[in-house]
Design a protein around this motif. Sequence first.
Motif, short mmCIF file in Angstrom:
data_model
loop_
_atom_site.label_atom_id
_atom_site.label_comp_id
_atom_site.label_asym_id
_atom_site.label_seq_id
_atom_site.Cartn_x
_atom_site.Cartn_y
_atom_site.Cartn_z
N ASP A 35 -0.69 5.41 -3.91
CA ASP A 35 -1.00 4.21 -4.97
C ASP A 35 -2.25 4.41 -5.68
OD1 ASP A 35 -2.55 4.36 -2.40
OD2 ASP A 35 -2.31 2.37 -1.95
N GLU A 57 -10.01 -8.88 -3.14
CA GLU A 57 -9.60 -10.21 -3.74
C GLU A 57 -10.81 -10.84 -4.63
OE1 GLU A 57 -8.14 -13.81 -1.26
OE2 GLU A 57 -10.26 -14.35 -1.73
N ASP A 112 -6.60 -3.88 -7.45
CA ASP A 112 -7.43 -2.81 -7.36
C ASP A 112 -8.26 -2.47 -8.61
OD1 ASP A 112 -5.68 -2.07 -5.23
OD2 ASP A 112 -4.51 -0.85 -6.44
N MET A 146 0.83 -1.24 -0.04
CA MET A 146 -0.06 0.08 0.16
C MET A 146 0.93 1.25 0.17
SD MET A 146 -3.08 -1.16 -0.08
CE MET A 146 -4.20 0.05 0.56
N LEU A 155 -9.46 -0.26 -3.31
CA LEU A 155 -8.06 -0.81 -3.24
C LEU A 155 -8.15 -2.06 -2.68
CD1 LEU A 155 -5.84 2.34 -2.36
CD2 LEU A 155 -6.63 1.37 -4.69
N GLY A 156 -7.17 -3.08 -3.13
CA GLY A 156 -7.14 -4.24 -2.26
C GLY A 156 -8.41 -5.43 -2.20
N VAL A 203 -5.53 -10.48 -5.91
CA VAL A 203 -5.86 -9.24 -4.99
C VAL A 203 -5.21 -8.01 -6.05
CG1 VAL A 203 -5.20 -8.03 -3.00
CG2 VAL A 203 -5.27 -10.38 -2.79
#
Length: 210
Positions: A16, A88, A75, A1, A85-86, A73
């Motif tokens: 990011d 899965e 964005d 991150m 963001l992030g 995983v």
Amino acid sequence: MGHPVERASGEAVRSDLPPGQRLQRGWPVTHYGPVPKFRPERWDFRVFGATADGEKHCWNHEEFTALPYATVVADLHCVTKFSMLGAEWGGIPARTVLDIAPPAPAVTHVMVWAEYGYSANLRLDDFASERTIFATHKDGELLTAEHGFPLRLIVPHLYAWKGPKWVRGIEYMTADRRGFWEERGYHNIGDPWSEQRYSYQEEPGDGPEL
């Protein structure tokens, strides 16, 4: 991150995030047209166009969702300027489809086809990225109908419109052709880190003539 950085205005911005994007809490529903009704007995997934063997390849829902499952995983960057963001994403990697139904050597692009004739074009290299995935799940849960169930394409390094909801097939192409939004003023490539939002920003070679 990434870490927060400061705009000249003093507003905190995450490093990011692509330029012009804001961090989104939650997942807004954005799409064009109605949400299709899923009928498993009528659903299929097709790979056609310039296939290596010259044949069309087709799976029903049970067959397609039985293909090897993987997670990424990644964005999600929407051209409307929100980024999530992030997440899965779980499903079938695009590379799996390329391995099972390979394109002919001359293929340079793919057209992703979805319900109601919606389409989005991609360079073959973007489609073949190890992070491009036909998602059936997000964060371990089945996608909802509003978010693309039973299948949506996730192409993390491009704006989200390049990964349609309700995907039904892939067409292999030996020349580029614009998809639905690309014909309506959106950038042919759609790289969020270069803010490739609109067709007027295109450089020579970025796409076919409008």
